[in-house]
Design a protein around this motif. Structure first.
Motif, PDB file in Angstrom:
ATOM      1  N   THR A  36       2.200   3.650  -1.228  1.00 14.40           N
ATOM      2  CA  THR A  36       3.197   2.628  -1.545  1.00 14.40           C
ATOM      3  C   THR A  36       2.786   1.831  -2.783  1.00 14.40           C
ATOM      4  N   ALA A  37       1.507   1.503  -2.873  1.00 15.66           N
ATOM      5  CA  ALA A  37       1.027   0.774  -4.047  1.00 15.66           C
ATOM      6  C   ALA A  37       1.145   1.623  -5.303  1.00 15.66           C
ATOM      7  N   LYS A  38       0.924   2.921  -5.184  1.00 15.95           N
ATOM      8  CA  LYS A  38       1.064   3.807  -6.354  1.00 15.95           C
ATOM      9  C   LYS A  38       2.521   3.863  -6.829  1.00 15.95           C
ATOM     10  N   PHE A  39       3.472   3.904  -5.881  1.00 11.55           N
ATOM     11  CA  PHE A  39       4.880   3.925  -6.259  1.00 11.55           C
ATOM     12  C   PHE A  39       5.302   2.628  -6.932  1.00 11.55           C
ATOM     13  N   ARG A  40       4.701   1.538  -6.523  1.00 10.85           N
ATOM     14  CA  ARG A  40       5.023   0.249  -7.134  1.00 10.85           C
ATOM     15  C   ARG A  40       4.256   0.018  -8.429  1.00 10.85           C
ATOM     16  N   ALA A  41       3.395   0.950  -8.777  1.00 12.89           N
ATOM     17  CA  ALA A  41       2.573   0.884 -10.007  1.00 12.89           C
ATOM     18  C   ALA A  41       1.632  -0.309  -9.985  1.00 12.89           C
ATOM     19  N   ARG A  42       1.134  -0.634  -8.806  1.00 18.95           N
ATOM     20  CA  ARG A  42       0.136  -1.689  -8.665  1.00 18.95           C
ATOM     21  C   ARG A  42      -1.070  -1.104  -7.952  1.00 18.95           C
ATOM     22  N   PRO A  43      -2.263  -1.519  -8.318  1.00 20.11           N
ATOM     23  CA  PRO A  43      -3.437  -1.009  -7.614  1.00 20.11           C
ATOM     24  C   PRO A  43      -3.524  -1.609  -6.213  1.00 20.11           C
ATOM     25  N   PHE A  44      -4.029  -0.809  -5.281  1.00 20.65           N
ATOM     26  CA  PHE A  44      -4.174  -1.295  -3.901  1.00 20.65           C
ATOM     27  C   PHE A  44      -5.522  -1.958  -3.756  1.00 20.65           C
ATOM     28  N   ASN A  45      -5.494  -3.213  -3.364  1.00 22.38           N
ATOM     29  CA  ASN A  45      -6.708  -3.976  -3.140  1.00 22.38           C
ATOM     30  C   ASN A  45      -6.645  -4.518  -1.718  1.00 22.38           C
ATOM     31  N   ALA A  46      -7.600  -4.116  -0.892  1.00 21.18           N
ATOM     32  CA  ALA A  46      -7.576  -4.510   0.520  1.00 21.18           C
ATOM     33  C   ALA A  46      -7.729  -6.014   0.683  1.00 21.18           C
ATOM     34  N   GLN A  47      -8.565  -6.636  -0.115  1.00 16.38           N
ATOM     35  CA  GLN A  47      -8.771  -8.078   0.006  1.00 16.38           C
ATOM     36  C   GLN A  47      -7.500  -8.837  -0.367  1.00 16.38           C
ATOM     37  N   GLU A  48      -6.845  -8.396  -1.420  1.00 18.41           N
ATOM     38  CA  GLU A  48      -5.586  -9.038  -1.819  1.00 18.41           C
ATOM     39  C   GLU A  48      -4.529  -8.874  -0.731  1.00 18.41           C
ATOM     40  N   TYR A  49      -4.447  -7.689  -0.165  1.00 19.04           N
ATOM     41  CA  TYR A  49      -3.498  -7.434   0.909  1.00 19.04           C
ATOM     42  C   TYR A  49      -3.788  -8.349   2.097  1.00 19.04           C
TER      43      TYR A  49
ATOM     44  N   THR B  43      -5.394 -11.285   2.160  1.00 20.44           N
ATOM     45  CA  THR B  43      -5.121 -12.697   1.899  1.00 20.44           C
ATOM     46  C   THR B  43      -3.626 -12.990   1.864  1.00 20.44           C
ATOM     47  N   THR B  44      -2.823 -12.063   1.346  1.00 19.98           N
ATOM     48  CA  THR B  44      -1.380 -12.305   1.349  1.00 19.98           C
ATOM     49  C   THR B  44      -0.816 -12.255   2.763  1.00 19.98           C
ATOM     50  N   ARG B  45      -1.338 -11.367   3.605  1.00 19.29           N
ATOM     51  CA  ARG B  45      -0.881 -11.300   4.996  1.00 19.29           C
ATOM     52  C   ARG B  45      -1.289 -12.554   5.758  1.00 19.29           C
ATOM     53  N   GLN B  46      -2.481 -13.056   5.501  1.00 20.43           N
ATOM     54  CA  GLN B  46      -2.952 -14.241   6.204  1.00 20.43           C
ATOM     55  C   GLN B  46      -2.220 -15.500   5.749  1.00 20.43           C
ATOM     56  N   SER B  47      -1.822 -15.544   4.481  1.00 15.49           N
ATOM     57  CA  SER B  47      -1.140 -16.735   3.991  1.00 15.49           C
ATOM     58  C   SER B  47       0.273 -16.849   4.558  1.00 15.49           C
ATOM     59  N   LYS B  48       0.865 -15.730   4.974  1.00 14.00           N
ATOM     60  CA  LYS B  48       2.209 -15.749   5.542  1.00 14.00           C
ATOM     61  C   LYS B  48       2.223 -16.177   7.005  1.00 14.00           C
TER      62      LYS B  48
END
Length: 88
Positions: free
Chosen positions: A41-54, A56-61
Motif C-alpha cells: 500500500t505504501a508503494k502504491f502511494r509512493a511513500r516509504p513505509f516506516n513502522a515507527q511513523e505508522y 505514532t499516527t495510529r496512537q495519535s488517533k
C-alpha cells in the motif's frame, strides 16, 4: 499401569505443544501478511513505509486511556503519611 498413564500424559502434552506451535506459526504468518499489505500500500502511494511513523499516527488517533489535566498531576501537598502500630 504407570507406564500407560505416563504415555497418555506424554501424548496429551505433545498434542497441546503441537497446537501451540501451530498457533504461533499462524500468528507469525498473519503478521507477515499484514506487513506485506502495508508495504505494498505504501508503494502504491509512493511513500516509504516506516513502522515507527505508522505506529505514532495510529496512537495519535486513539483516545488516551488516562485523562490529562487536574487528576493527572501528582501533588505532594495532598499526601498524608500514616504510621500504623500494634497496640499490646
Amino acid at each position: 499401569m504407570d507406564t500407560l498413564t505416563r504415555l497418555i500424559r506424554a501424548l496429551i502434552f505433545g498434542i497441546i505443544a503441537t497446537i501451540g506451535i501451530i498457533m504461533a506459526v499462524v500468528f507469525t504468518l498473519s503478521t507477515i501478511v499484514a506487513l506485506m499489505i502495508l508495504y505494498v500500500t505504501a508503494k502504491f502511494r509512493a511513500r516509504p513505509f516506516n513502522a515507527q511513523e505508522y505506529w505514532t499516527t495510529r496512537q495519535s488517533k486513539r483516545n488516551p486511556v488516562f485523562q490529562k489535566g487536574i487528576r493527572a498531576r501528582s501533588s505532594r501537598d495532598d499526601i498524608t503519611d500514616v504510621q500504623a502500630r500494634d497496640i499490646p
